[in-house]
Design a protein around this motif. Structure first.
Motif, PDB file in Angstrom:
ATOM      1  N   VAL B 191      21.924   0.510 -14.213  1.00  0.00           N
ATOM      2  CA  VAL B 191      22.377   1.901 -14.159  1.00  0.00           C
ATOM      3  C   VAL B 191      23.539   2.036 -13.181  1.00  0.00           C
ATOM      4  O   VAL B 191      24.506   2.754 -13.430  1.00  0.00           O
ATOM      5  CB  VAL B 191      21.215   2.830 -13.759  1.00  0.00           C
ATOM      6  CG1 VAL B 191      21.659   4.268 -13.768  1.00  0.00           C
ATOM      7  CG2 VAL B 191      20.053   2.650 -14.695  1.00  0.00           C
ATOM      8  N   LEU B 192      23.448   1.316 -12.050  1.00  0.00           N
ATOM      9  CA  LEU B 192      24.523   1.382 -11.071  1.00  0.00           C
ATOM     10  C   LEU B 192      25.830   0.863 -11.672  1.00  0.00           C
ATOM     11  O   LEU B 192      26.897   1.430 -11.468  1.00  0.00           O
ATOM     12  CB  LEU B 192      24.172   0.530  -9.842  1.00  0.00           C
ATOM     13  CG  LEU B 192      23.035   1.017  -8.965  1.00  0.00           C
ATOM     14  CD1 LEU B 192      22.744   0.010  -7.879  1.00  0.00           C
ATOM     15  CD2 LEU B 192      23.388   2.345  -8.343  1.00  0.00           C
ATOM     16  N   ILE B 193      25.746  -0.229 -12.440  1.00  0.00           N
ATOM     17  CA  ILE B 193      26.959  -0.861 -12.945  1.00  0.00           C
ATOM     18  C   ILE B 193      27.548  -0.066 -14.101  1.00  0.00           C
ATOM     19  O   ILE B 193      28.741   0.211 -14.134  1.00  0.00           O
ATOM     20  CB  ILE B 193      26.659  -2.306 -13.377  1.00  0.00           C
ATOM     21  CG1 ILE B 193      26.340  -3.145 -12.140  1.00  0.00           C
ATOM     22  CG2 ILE B 193      27.832  -2.911 -14.124  1.00  0.00           C
ATOM     23  CD1 ILE B 193      25.701  -4.463 -12.444  1.00  0.00           C
ATOM     24  N   TYR B 194      26.702   0.328 -15.061  1.00  0.00           N
ATOM     25  CA  TYR B 194      27.236   0.998 -16.244  1.00  0.00           C
ATOM     26  C   TYR B 194      27.225   2.513 -16.119  1.00  0.00           C
ATOM     27  O   TYR B 194      27.760   3.206 -16.976  1.00  0.00           O
ATOM     28  CB  TYR B 194      26.461   0.548 -17.491  1.00  0.00           C
ATOM     29  CG  TYR B 194      26.599  -0.935 -17.714  1.00  0.00           C
ATOM     30  CD1 TYR B 194      27.788  -1.469 -18.199  1.00  0.00           C
ATOM     31  CD2 TYR B 194      25.571  -1.806 -17.388  1.00  0.00           C
ATOM     32  CE1 TYR B 194      27.934  -2.834 -18.358  1.00  0.00           C
ATOM     33  CE2 TYR B 194      25.716  -3.164 -17.552  1.00  0.00           C
ATOM     34  CZ  TYR B 194      26.889  -3.671 -18.039  1.00  0.00           C
ATOM     35  OH  TYR B 194      27.050  -5.015 -18.191  1.00  0.00           O
ATOM     36  N   GLY B 195      26.590   3.013 -15.065  1.00  0.00           N
ATOM     37  CA  GLY B 195      26.689   4.436 -14.759  1.00  0.00           C
ATOM     38  C   GLY B 195      26.014   5.361 -15.750  1.00  0.00           C
ATOM     39  O   GLY B 195      26.397   6.519 -15.863  1.00  0.00           O
ATOM     40  N   ALA B 389      24.502  -2.330  -5.258  1.00  0.00           N
ATOM     41  CA  ALA B 389      25.091  -1.042  -4.880  1.00  0.00           C
ATOM     42  C   ALA B 389      26.290  -1.262  -3.967  1.00  0.00           C
ATOM     43  O   ALA B 389      27.352  -0.653  -4.165  1.00  0.00           O
ATOM     44  CB  ALA B 389      24.046  -0.167  -4.193  1.00  0.00           C
ATOM     45  N   ILE B 390      26.136  -2.154  -2.974  1.00  0.00           N
ATOM     46  CA  ILE B 390      27.245  -2.386  -2.036  1.00  0.00           C
ATOM     47  C   ILE B 390      28.452  -2.948  -2.781  1.00  0.00           C
ATOM     48  O   ILE B 390      29.589  -2.485  -2.597  1.00  0.00           O
ATOM     49  CB  ILE B 390      26.796  -3.373  -0.927  1.00  0.00           C
ATOM     50  CG1 ILE B 390      25.601  -2.812  -0.158  1.00  0.00           C
ATOM     51  CG2 ILE B 390      27.956  -3.680   0.004  1.00  0.00           C
ATOM     52  CD1 ILE B 390      25.925  -1.723   0.800  1.00  0.00           C
ATOM     53  N   VAL B 392      29.237  -2.772  -6.032  1.00  0.00           N
ATOM     54  CA  VAL B 392      29.846  -1.770  -6.915  1.00  0.00           C
ATOM     55  C   VAL B 392      30.617  -0.753  -6.089  1.00  0.00           C
ATOM     56  O   VAL B 392      31.715  -0.325  -6.459  1.00  0.00           O
ATOM     57  CB  VAL B 392      28.764  -1.078  -7.777  1.00  0.00           C
ATOM     58  CG1 VAL B 392      29.363   0.046  -8.595  1.00  0.00           C
ATOM     59  CG2 VAL B 392      28.107  -2.076  -8.696  1.00  0.00           C
ATOM     60  N   ALA B 393      30.045  -0.380  -4.935  1.00  0.00           N
ATOM     61  CA  ALA B 393      30.715   0.606  -4.083  1.00  0.00           C
ATOM     62  C   ALA B 393      32.036   0.054  -3.579  1.00  0.00           C
ATOM     63  O   ALA B 393      33.064   0.739  -3.617  1.00  0.00           O
ATOM     64  CB  ALA B 393      29.808   0.985  -2.917  1.00  0.00           C
ATOM     65  N   ILE B 394      32.037  -1.194  -3.132  1.00  0.00           N
ATOM     66  CA  ILE B 394      33.275  -1.770  -2.601  1.00  0.00           C
ATOM     67  C   ILE B 394      34.323  -1.861  -3.704  1.00  0.00           C
ATOM     68  O   ILE B 394      35.505  -1.580  -3.488  1.00  0.00           O
ATOM     69  CB  ILE B 394      32.994  -3.163  -1.989  1.00  0.00           C
ATOM     70  CG1 ILE B 394      32.217  -3.000  -0.684  1.00  0.00           C
ATOM     71  CG2 ILE B 394      34.292  -3.913  -1.720  1.00  0.00           C
ATOM     72  CD1 ILE B 394      31.705  -4.289  -0.122  1.00  0.00           C
ATOM     73  N   ASN B 396      34.530   0.031  -6.392  1.00  0.00           N
ATOM     74  CA  ASN B 396      34.924   1.288  -7.005  1.00  0.00           C
ATOM     75  C   ASN B 396      35.405   2.349  -6.032  1.00  0.00           C
ATOM     76  O   ASN B 396      36.385   3.013  -6.301  1.00  0.00           O
ATOM     77  CB  ASN B 396      33.768   1.855  -7.826  1.00  0.00           C
ATOM     78  CG  ASN B 396      33.614   1.124  -9.123  1.00  0.00           C
ATOM     79  OD1 ASN B 396      34.574   0.941  -9.860  1.00  0.00           O
ATOM     80  ND2 ASN B 396      32.420   0.644  -9.387  1.00  0.00           N
ATOM     81  N   PHE B 397      34.705   2.522  -4.903  1.00  0.00           N
ATOM     82  CA  PHE B 397      35.144   3.567  -3.962  1.00  0.00           C
ATOM     83  C   PHE B 397      36.114   2.922  -3.002  1.00  0.00           C
ATOM     84  O   PHE B 397      35.734   2.126  -2.169  1.00  0.00           O
ATOM     85  CB  PHE B 397      33.992   4.167  -3.156  1.00  0.00           C
ATOM     86  CG  PHE B 397      32.722   4.364  -3.924  1.00  0.00           C
ATOM     87  CD1 PHE B 397      32.718   4.671  -5.267  1.00  0.00           C
ATOM     88  CD2 PHE B 397      31.508   4.250  -3.277  1.00  0.00           C
ATOM     89  CE1 PHE B 397      31.542   4.857  -5.951  1.00  0.00           C
ATOM     90  CE2 PHE B 397      30.326   4.434  -3.957  1.00  0.00           C
ATOM     91  CZ  PHE B 397      30.339   4.730  -5.293  1.00  0.00           C
TER      92      PHE B 397
END
Lengths: 118, 398, 185
Positions: B191-195, B389-390, B392-394, B396-397
């Motif tokens: 879910v985190l990766i594909y949103g 999560a870390i 994906v966050a790095i 993407n954000f």
């Protein structure tokens, strides 16, 4: 179309199908009961039944309770995962605090040996 | 001709009716496939170990000279089971003994309806999804409904009035709930990766081979893969029915068609979990290196006027004879159906894995099973979520 | 069949199942009716477009009732259903009367007083436009209800500790009960 209409249709169908399958042998299978005192006995490897049914280990109970708690935790994580992109780092910090508290609980559970099956 | 074109047109303008008919057809097909899975799998499960152990396996049952490698053995077994006498053991709770198998089959059929077997297709101007149930919560529906499967097992074991059954069912339920947590956790990185929670959107997100879930989140796949076996009580986690200790576990006392129903449920759940694994981690209905749009274009350009030709025999199809598939408006349907075939090939691989692993690995001990679930999979699953999560966050954000 | 009719069907079934939960002699029957009850409630939530709550209802209570089941199985044998007659004493009748009367009064008031509920901003269409039910619930939980969310983790922690304190005896407390499991290795 309401998205739950198919759920309802499938549910009703599944119940009907289950009842038909479950009752099939009752109507098709042989009706003549061969009467024998041991035929209906619960299976016990062919010897007379030994002992009463035991009381079960408390472990099963503990596992079930811990399951609920971790299940709730997983659901919170699902909520976070769906809103992950919008919450950004803020969300990560929130969930980290949430998880740190729970991991403390998990460590306690492990240390007390609640997950040992002996 | 007896059919009035205007009536057909009026019917096609009614979206509710079209979607309802589509749902009925989809469910009929899914149900037909679901009840075909157990006989075929039982056959595979007899022939495959026979191959591995250099013996023949069932190869006799057939019509006259037509033996089909013993494929009809399963059909014979099914008929035999249904024709058996129904026995309810003495002291059993009669009502619950009867309804426990029904309790089991309902969730199995419900989750079978939530898998997107192919991409949505357009027909008569409507967007028709190839999963039957499309609820807002996405695959949380599958997790929720599949957790109801425990009741069938627990009640069956309790109602049989047999210590082996009771112990088997308690073991099975403790095992299933223990592995449900890592199973749920293994899907969070996805879910985190594909949103999204929508399975079809997840598949669309896996358009390239290097976007597949197994590449983007390999640890998740490993956890999911192990949980697949534990959730279905399959070897090496078949403690619930370990023959040496518990006879047959929770279904020791079951015979006749009720046993067939329990068997059916087990294999349907296996099949659905295989489909879910291929959907989430192996690109679902996506063909590697062929994007769905390209596939649609390829098919759309083809001229295969089989249907118009058949219609022409009754004097109908003449205007359609020279049209390509795209111009007839069926190209997206055909592309989606090819996707269904692709998904089934992938799911078939996992079904084969079930058999393969069963005849390769020895059984776990119960304490090993529980500590693997609680002490290894759970922390690894949590760490996996966190690390994903870390990352994906790095990425993407900024 | 409209939504309202469907609601009446569900509500009637929920009521029936609830009565059976309380009224059945066999604890397993009660537990099974509790399953039906919660499943039907999830259906009502789904009809109110609270999809996430509906899913969670099924997911969490499925586990919760398994606990009940296991508890019942642990403590009772199959034959030991309580066959004793239910005795109804005078205080019981009085209490039942008061409960029934309050139910009638409340039902009457609800039917008479015009509904105070108004349509809020979050209509089903607005939720769908914002990105789905789960997403909206998540956004509210992680921004507006941040503190309750964090406190929930402490609540779960407390429950963990409590369940272990209650269910798990210290090993020192029962010496000699530990059996060796290595016999058949």
């Amino acid at each position: 179309m309401n998205p739950y209409l198919p759920v309802l249709i499938v549910l009703v169908f599944a119940i009907i199908f289950g009842c038909i399958m479950s009752g099939l042998s009752h109507f098709i299978g042989p009706r003549k009961r061969t009467l024998s005192p041991v035929k209906d006995e619960p299976y016990e490897c062919g010897v007379p039944m030994v002992g009463e049914r035991d009381k079960m280990s408390v472990k099963f109970y503990l596992t079930a309770i811990l399951f609920i708690l971790f299940d709730i935790e997983t659901i919170f994580l699902y909520l976070w995962a769906t809103t992950f992109r919008e919450l950004g780092w803020f969300g990560i910090v929130e969930v980290t605090i949430f998880l740190v508290i729970l991991v403390a609980g998990y460590v306690y559970v492990v240390k007390r040996g609640a997950l040992e099956w002996d | 001709m007896g059919l009035d074109l205007q009536q057909i047109q009026a019917f096609l303008d009614n979206e509710f009716a079209v979607q309802l008919i589509a749902t009925a057809i989809k469910f009929a097909v899914v149900f037909a496939i679901c009840i075909q899975v157990p006989p075929i799998m039982i056959w595979v499960e007899r022939r495959a170990p026979a191959l591995m152990q250099r013996r023949k396996g069932p190869n006799r049952v057939g019509f006259f000279k037509l033996r089909l490698w013993g494929l009809l053995q399963s059909a014979a077994d099914a008929v035999k089971l249904i024709l058996k006498e129904e026995i309810v053991p003495r002291g059993a709770n009669k009502i619950f003994f009867q309804i426990a198998p029904i309790f089991g089959v309902i969730p199995a059929l419900l989750i079978a309806c939530a898998i997107p077997y192919g991409n949505d297709f357009q027909l008569f101007g409507y967007n028709i999804p190839l999963s039957i149930v499309n609820v807002d919560v996405g695959f949380l529906f599958i997790l929720a409904v599949s957790s109801l499967g425990i009741y069938g097992i627990t009640i069956a074991g309790w109602a049989s009035n047999n210590k082996y059954s009771l112990l088997g069912s308690l073991r099975a339920s403790a095992q299933m709930i223990s592995y449900e947590i890592p199973l749920g956790m293994s899907l969070i990185p996805i879910v985190l990766i594909y949103g999204t929670l929508d399975l079809n959107q997840i598949v669309i997100g896996q358009s390239n081979l290097w976007n597949w879930g197994i590449i983007t989140s390999p640890i998740s796949f490993m956890i999911f893969f192990v949980c697949m076996f534990a959730e279905t009580n399959r070897a090496p986690f078949d403690l619930a029915e370990s023959e040496a200790e518990l006879v047959a576990g929770f279904h020791t006392e079951y015979g006749s068609a009720k046993f067939a129903l329990i068997f059916l449920t087990e294999y349907v759940v296996m099949f659905i979990l295989s489909c879910l694994a291929s959907t989430v981690f192996f690109g679902g209905w996506q063909i590697p290196f062929v994007p769905h749009d390209t596939l649609m274009q390829l098919i759309g350009g083809l001229h295969i006027p089989v249907l118009p030709y058949l219609l022409d025999l009754v004097g109908w199809g003449a205007p359609f004879l020279s049209l390509s598939l795209q111009e007839m408006g069926v190209h997206s349907l055909i592309a989606s159906l090819i996707g269904v075939a692709v998904l089934f090939i992938k799911a078939g691989f996992f079904m084969w894995m079930y058999v393969w692993v069963r005849w390769t690995l020895p059984r776990f001990r119960y304490d090993q099973l529980m500590s693997l679930g609680w002490k290894f999979m759970l922390p690894v699953g949590l760490a996996n979520i966190f690390v994903t999560a870390i990352i994906v966050a790095i990425l993407n954000f900024k | 069949m409209t939504q309202l009719h469907l609601f009446y069907v569900f509500a009637a079934l929920v009521t029936f199942c609830s009565v059976m939960v309380v009224g059945s002699r066999n604890p397993v029957t009660s537990a099974v009716f509790l399953v039906f009850d919660l499943f039907l409630l999830a259906g009502i939530y789904a009809m109110m477009e609270a999809h996430f709550v509906a899913a969670i209802q099924v997911l969490v209570y499925a586990g919760a009732i398994v606990v009940l089941f296991v508890f019942v199985i642990m403590l009772l044998n199959l034959e030991q259903e309580s066959h004793g007659k239910v005795r109804v004493s005078i205080p019981d009748i009085v209490m039942m009367g008061i409960t029934g009367l309050s139910f009638v009064i409340i039902a009457f008031l609800v039917a008479r007083v015009p509904s105070m509920a108004t349509v809020g901003e979050m209509t089903p269409e607005a939720i769908a436009a914002a990105g789905g039910n789960t997403y909206v619930v998540g956004m509210v939980l992680f921004t507006k209800y941040l503190w309750p969310f964090e406190l929930a983790s402490i609540l779960i922690l407390l429950a963990m500790v409590a369940s272990i304190v209650i269910a798990k005896k210290d090993k020192a407390a029962k010496p000699g009960r530990r059996r060796t499991v290595n016999a058949n290795q």
